[in-house]
Scaffold this motif. Structure first.
Motif, PDB file in Angstrom:
ATOM      1  N   THR A  54      48.816  45.380  53.615  1.00 49.65           N
ATOM      2  CA  THR A  54      47.575  44.519  53.207  1.00 49.65           C
ATOM      3  C   THR A  54      46.819  45.040  52.042  1.00 49.65           C
ATOM      4  O   THR A  54      46.721  44.302  51.203  1.00 49.65           O
ATOM      5  CB  THR A  54      46.777  44.455  54.342  1.00 49.65           C
ATOM      6  N   SER A  55      46.732  46.273  52.078  1.00 39.96           N
ATOM      7  CA  SER A  55      45.857  46.948  50.924  1.00 39.96           C
ATOM      8  C   SER A  55      46.856  47.065  49.711  1.00 39.96           C
ATOM      9  O   SER A  55      46.220  46.899  48.674  1.00 39.96           O
ATOM     10  CB  SER A  55      45.824  48.554  51.210  1.00 39.96           C
ATOM     11  N   GLN A  56      47.861  47.302  49.564  1.00 44.67           N
ATOM     12  CA  GLN A  56      48.841  47.047  48.455  1.00 44.67           C
ATOM     13  C   GLN A  56      48.874  45.628  47.947  1.00 44.67           C
ATOM     14  O   GLN A  56      48.843  45.435  46.826  1.00 44.67           O
ATOM     15  CB  GLN A  56      50.442  47.604  48.558  1.00 44.67           C
ATOM     16  N   LYS A  57      49.184  44.750  48.809  1.00 46.28           N
ATOM     17  CA  LYS A  57      49.092  43.067  48.510  1.00 46.28           C
ATOM     18  C   LYS A  57      47.985  42.858  47.739  1.00 46.28           C
ATOM     19  O   LYS A  57      47.824  42.266  46.602  1.00 46.28           O
ATOM     20  CB  LYS A  57      49.500  42.315  49.604  1.00 46.28           C
ATOM     21  N   ARG A  60      47.638  44.535  44.226  1.00 48.31           N
ATOM     22  CA  ARG A  60      48.499  43.823  43.248  1.00 48.31           C
ATOM     23  C   ARG A  60      47.823  42.251  42.817  1.00 48.31           C
ATOM     24  O   ARG A  60      47.868  41.866  41.590  1.00 48.31           O
ATOM     25  CB  ARG A  60      49.935  43.580  43.913  1.00 48.31           C
ATOM     26  N   GLU A  61      47.346  41.780  43.809  1.00 48.68           N
ATOM     27  CA  GLU A  61      46.601  40.538  43.553  1.00 48.68           C
ATOM     28  C   GLU A  61      45.464  40.927  42.470  1.00 48.68           C
ATOM     29  O   GLU A  61      45.294  39.989  41.461  1.00 48.68           O
ATOM     30  CB  GLU A  61      45.926  39.849  44.884  1.00 48.68           C
ATOM     31  N   ILE A  62      44.735  41.902  42.664  1.00 52.32           N
ATOM     32  CA  ILE A  62      43.657  42.068  41.683  1.00 52.32           C
ATOM     33  C   ILE A  62      44.153  42.695  40.279  1.00 52.32           C
ATOM     34  O   ILE A  62      43.542  42.143  39.466  1.00 52.32           O
ATOM     35  CB  ILE A  62      42.620  43.001  42.342  1.00 52.32           C
ATOM     36  N   GLU A  96      38.235  47.864  46.130  1.00 48.72           N
ATOM     37  CA  GLU A  96      38.312  46.444  45.308  1.00 48.72           C
ATOM     38  C   GLU A  96      37.603  46.449  44.213  1.00 48.72           C
ATOM     39  O   GLU A  96      37.954  45.951  43.253  1.00 48.72           O
ATOM     40  CB  GLU A  96      38.231  45.600  46.398  1.00 48.72           C
ATOM     41  N   ALA A  97      36.183  46.999  44.310  1.00 46.51           N
ATOM     42  CA  ALA A  97      35.210  46.856  43.467  1.00 46.51           C
ATOM     43  C   ALA A  97      35.635  47.614  42.349  1.00 46.51           C
ATOM     44  O   ALA A  97      35.415  47.296  41.140  1.00 46.51           O
ATOM     45  CB  ALA A  97      33.926  47.347  43.909  1.00 46.51           C
ATOM     46  N   VAL A  98      36.057  48.828  42.127  1.00 45.83           N
ATOM     47  CA  VAL A  98      36.754  49.697  41.365  1.00 45.83           C
ATOM     48  C   VAL A  98      37.826  48.998  40.713  1.00 45.83           C
ATOM     49  O   VAL A  98      38.161  48.787  39.460  1.00 45.83           O
ATOM     50  CB  VAL A  98      37.088  50.969  41.787  1.00 45.83           C
ATOM     51  N   VAL A 107      46.119  50.892  34.545  1.00 47.55           N
ATOM     52  CA  VAL A 107      47.241  50.375  34.996  1.00 47.55           C
ATOM     53  C   VAL A 107      47.252  51.162  36.609  1.00 47.55           C
ATOM     54  O   VAL A 107      46.766  52.465  36.522  1.00 47.55           O
ATOM     55  CB  VAL A 107      48.552  50.703  34.626  1.00 47.55           C
ATOM     56  N   LEU A 108      47.332  50.490  37.551  1.00 51.39           N
ATOM     57  CA  LEU A 108      47.338  51.067  39.072  1.00 51.39           C
ATOM     58  C   LEU A 108      48.872  51.355  39.158  1.00 51.39           C
ATOM     59  O   LEU A 108      49.633  50.573  39.180  1.00 51.39           O
ATOM     60  CB  LEU A 108      46.869  50.290  40.081  1.00 51.39           C
TER      61      LEU A 108
END
Length: 248
Positions: A54-57, A60-62, A96-98, A107-108
């Protein structure tokens, strides 16, 4: 045109039957809308059984195209993640804020332990400038550690025409200078995944040093490939800035 042989089709079906595939389950694949289930099965196989958390998804969305995840590493660098590596990457170490704050500038990247020489050997040779000087350099053989990195796409603001010490003073308290391995992994990976050429017209210093004590820099990633060079710390140039990445 068939993509797989009759023999492989037969062997594949036998494997699925051993995994308790039933007529009912097979029919669900046949009946799925827009072939959705079959596409998911193929994607799961392509990703060596990896399924994003869930964290990775959410990351990616962000991040959108500014995301080079585990799937991309499998596809473009041919990595075969271990369970320990997947566990280490299961949670994104940035809030998520960062990510929202830096999604247009960074790039993450899911970094796997691949050295610069290993990366160079896995991709089209045209992606690297024809150089041999660093073949025996320690920094080019360092494989690094598996982790997430949030790497800036451009040099630190106003960091050109400054020496190494002056450039360090421009880093924010939450920033660090990445290693050569992380930067090359990011630049080549982002290009393979999206076609975006980072540092196409400029060099950036990184934290690694060569055997003579020179500060390694990378850049001018044009049609001739990525250039890896080094200069002494006191050198200043209008085409030489400094790289940065977010601290965990």
């Amino acid at each position: 045109m068939k993509n797989i042989s009759v023999h492989n089709e037969h062997e594949f079906l036998l494997k699925l039957e051993k995994a308790e595939l039933t007529n009912e389950l097979a029919q669900k694949v046949v009946d799925s809308k827009d072939n959705d289930l079959a596409i998911k099965v193929v994607r799961l196989i392509q990703n060596s059984g990896f399924e994003p958390t869930t964290s990775q998804k959410r990351a990616r969305e962000i991040m959108g195209k500014s995301f080079f995840g585990i799937e991309e590493a499998i596809k473009h660098f041919g990595v075969n993640p271990t369970r320990q590596q997947l566990a280490a990457l299961s949670e994104i170490p940035f809030s998520e804020a960062v990510l929202e704050e830096l999604k247009n500038t960074h790039v993450l990247v899911a970094v796997f332990p691949l050295s610069i020489l290993e990366i160079r050997g896995k991709v089209d040779s045209k992606l690297f400038y024809d150089q041999s000087w660093y073949n025996k350099e320690s920094f080019a053989k360092e494989r690094g550690e598996v982790n997430w990195q949030l790497v800036r796409k451009t040099p630190v603001d106003n960091s050109t025409s400054k020496n190494w010490t002056e450039q360090q003073s421009l880093l924010g308290k939450d920033d660090k200078v990445p290693t050569a391995q992380v930067m090359v992994y990011t630049i080549i990976g982002q290009y393979l995944a999206t076609g975006e050429r980072l540092f196409e017209h400029i060099y950036v210093r990184i934290s690694s040093v060569d055997s003579d004590g020179g500060r390694v820099d990378v850049g001018f990633f044009g049609s001739g490939g990525l250039d890896v060079d080094s200069y002494w710390g006191g050198f200043r140039d209008g085409d030489l800035g400094v790289s940065s990445a977010r601290k965990f």
